[in-house]
Design an enzyme around this catalytic site. Structure first.
Site, PDB file in Angstrom:
ATOM      1  N   ASP A   9     -19.330   5.506  18.498  1.00  0.00           N
ATOM      2  CA  ASP A   9     -19.034   5.847  19.880  1.00  0.00           C
ATOM      3  C   ASP A   9     -20.333   6.261  20.569  1.00  0.00           C
ATOM      4  O   ASP A   9     -20.933   7.275  20.199  1.00  0.00           O
ATOM      5  CB  ASP A   9     -18.016   6.993  19.865  1.00  0.00           C
ATOM      6  CG  ASP A   9     -17.645   7.511  21.236  1.00  0.00           C
ATOM      7  OD1 ASP A   9     -18.287   7.133  22.241  1.00  0.00           O
ATOM      8  OD2 ASP A   9     -16.706   8.328  21.301  1.00  0.00           O
ATOM      9  N   ILE A  10     -20.764   5.513  21.566  1.00  0.00           N
ATOM     10  CA  ILE A  10     -22.044   5.787  22.232  1.00  0.00           C
ATOM     11  C   ILE A  10     -22.065   7.159  22.909  1.00  0.00           C
ATOM     12  O   ILE A  10     -23.122   7.745  23.079  1.00  0.00           O
ATOM     13  CB  ILE A  10     -22.412   4.652  23.216  1.00  0.00           C
ATOM     14  CG1 ILE A  10     -23.905   4.701  23.548  1.00  0.00           C
ATOM     15  CG2 ILE A  10     -21.525   4.693  24.466  1.00  0.00           C
ATOM     16  CD1 ILE A  10     -24.466   3.450  24.145  1.00  0.00           C
ATOM     17  N   ASN A  23     -19.800  -1.145  35.940  1.00  0.00           N
ATOM     18  CA  ASN A  23     -19.434  -2.184  36.896  1.00  0.00           C
ATOM     19  C   ASN A  23     -20.230  -1.920  38.171  1.00  0.00           C
ATOM     20  O   ASN A  23     -20.860  -0.872  38.313  1.00  0.00           O
ATOM     21  CB  ASN A  23     -17.916  -2.244  37.134  1.00  0.00           C
ATOM     22  CG  ASN A  23     -17.371  -0.969  37.738  1.00  0.00           C
ATOM     23  OD1 ASN A  23     -17.866  -0.476  38.737  1.00  0.00           O
ATOM     24  ND2 ASN A  23     -16.337  -0.421  37.105  1.00  0.00           N
ATOM     25  N   GLY A  31     -13.411   0.555  29.155  1.00  0.00           N
ATOM     26  CA  GLY A  31     -14.378   0.362  28.073  1.00  0.00           C
ATOM     27  C   GLY A  31     -15.439   1.448  27.988  1.00  0.00           C
ATOM     28  O   GLY A  31     -15.156   2.637  28.160  1.00  0.00           O
ATOM     29  N   ASP A  33     -17.849   2.116  30.020  1.00  0.00           N
ATOM     30  CA  ASP A  33     -18.024   2.765  31.319  1.00  0.00           C
ATOM     31  C   ASP A  33     -17.065   3.949  31.468  1.00  0.00           C
ATOM     32  O   ASP A  33     -17.475   5.065  31.783  1.00  0.00           O
ATOM     33  CB  ASP A  33     -17.793   1.730  32.426  1.00  0.00           C
ATOM     34  CG  ASP A  33     -18.260   2.188  33.794  1.00  0.00           C
ATOM     35  OD1 ASP A  33     -19.042   3.149  33.885  1.00  0.00           O
ATOM     36  OD2 ASP A  33     -17.845   1.554  34.779  1.00  0.00           O
ATOM     37  N   SER A 120     -21.543  -6.395  28.169  1.00  0.00           N
ATOM     38  CA  SER A 120     -20.784  -7.566  28.647  1.00  0.00           C
ATOM     39  C   SER A 120     -19.870  -8.221  27.619  1.00  0.00           C
ATOM     40  O   SER A 120     -19.221  -9.207  27.929  1.00  0.00           O
ATOM     41  CB  SER A 120     -21.708  -8.637  29.254  1.00  0.00           C
ATOM     42  OG  SER A 120     -22.122  -8.262  30.538  1.00  0.00           O
ATOM     43  N   GLY A 122     -17.177  -6.961  26.108  1.00  0.00           N
ATOM     44  CA  GLY A 122     -15.789  -6.504  26.132  1.00  0.00           C
ATOM     45  C   GLY A 122     -14.996  -7.293  27.161  1.00  0.00           C
ATOM     46  O   GLY A 122     -14.860  -8.516  27.057  1.00  0.00           O
ATOM     47  N   ILE A 123     -14.538  -6.599  28.183  1.00  0.00           N
ATOM     48  CA  ILE A 123     -13.702  -7.213  29.213  1.00  0.00           C
ATOM     49  C   ILE A 123     -14.443  -8.336  29.976  1.00  0.00           C
ATOM     50  O   ILE A 123     -13.813  -9.231  30.522  1.00  0.00           O
ATOM     51  CB  ILE A 123     -13.146  -6.142  30.180  1.00  0.00           C
ATOM     52  CG1 ILE A 123     -11.988  -6.695  30.980  1.00  0.00           C
ATOM     53  CG2 ILE A 123     -14.228  -5.559  31.046  1.00  0.00           C
ATOM     54  CD1 ILE A 123     -11.045  -5.662  31.523  1.00  0.00           C
TER      55      ILE A 123
END
Length: 173
Positions: A9-10, A23, A31, A33, A120, A122-123
């Site tokens: 986990d960052i 975004n 995610g 973000d 980029s 993930g979603i």
């Protein structure tokens, strides 16, 4: 520059700066973000709003900085990765720009340790192998007397294995 891979986990990484796969609104999302905004607290959102008021949205490939709020880092570098649309050339250039701008900003901030998520993938659906290649290539060719270590923080095993495979040829250099 040393390169490390961590599965985790960052928001828990102790580094001078962590990178947020943001975004363009900079106002949080899903995610990585959303996790960074939740763990970092309202200070990050407040600073992101100030950036938006000053410059408008953050363009794809660009990067901006805030402090890290409640996170165990000093800074969050927010970068907007490309949404995959089958245009390999354009997507690759934009993702490369993310890493270049983050590393340059980190250097300007005198960051010694920076942690990157899998931007980029993930979603935004960027192909994980290609994204990993771009990340590793950009970090390896970036010359810095300031940045000592880059940590690739992989959220899942699939990304972790991709990065391990990509970095294996450089293990003994």
């Amino acid at each position: 520059m040393k390169i490390e891979i961590i599965k985790g986990d960052i928001t828990k990484i102790h580094a001078d700066a962590i990178v947020n796969a943001a975004n363009s609104s900079l106002l949080g999302g899903g995610g990585v973000d959303g996790a960074i905004h939740r763990a970092g607290g309202p200070k990050i959102l407040e600073e992101c709003r100030a950036i938006r008021n000053r410059q408008g949205k953050c363009k794809t490939g660009e990067a901006v900085m805030t402090t890290a709020g409640n996170l165990p880092a000093k800074y969050v570098i927010h970068t907007v990765g490309p949404v995959w649309n089958d245009d390999k050339e354009k997507g690759s250039k934009l993702l490369s720009d993310c890493y270049k701008h983050c590393l340059k900003l980190a250097e300007d901030l005198k960051v010694k340790i920076i942690a990157f998520p899998n931007i980029s993938t993930g979603i935004y659906k960027f192909p994980k192998e290609l994204a990993g290649e771009i990340a590793v290539n950009e970090v390896r060719k970036f010359q810095s007397d300031i940045i000592e270590k880059v940590i690739f923080v992989c959220f899942d095993e699939e990304n972790e294995e991709i990065y391990k495979k990509l970095l294996k040829p450089f293990k003994h250099q």
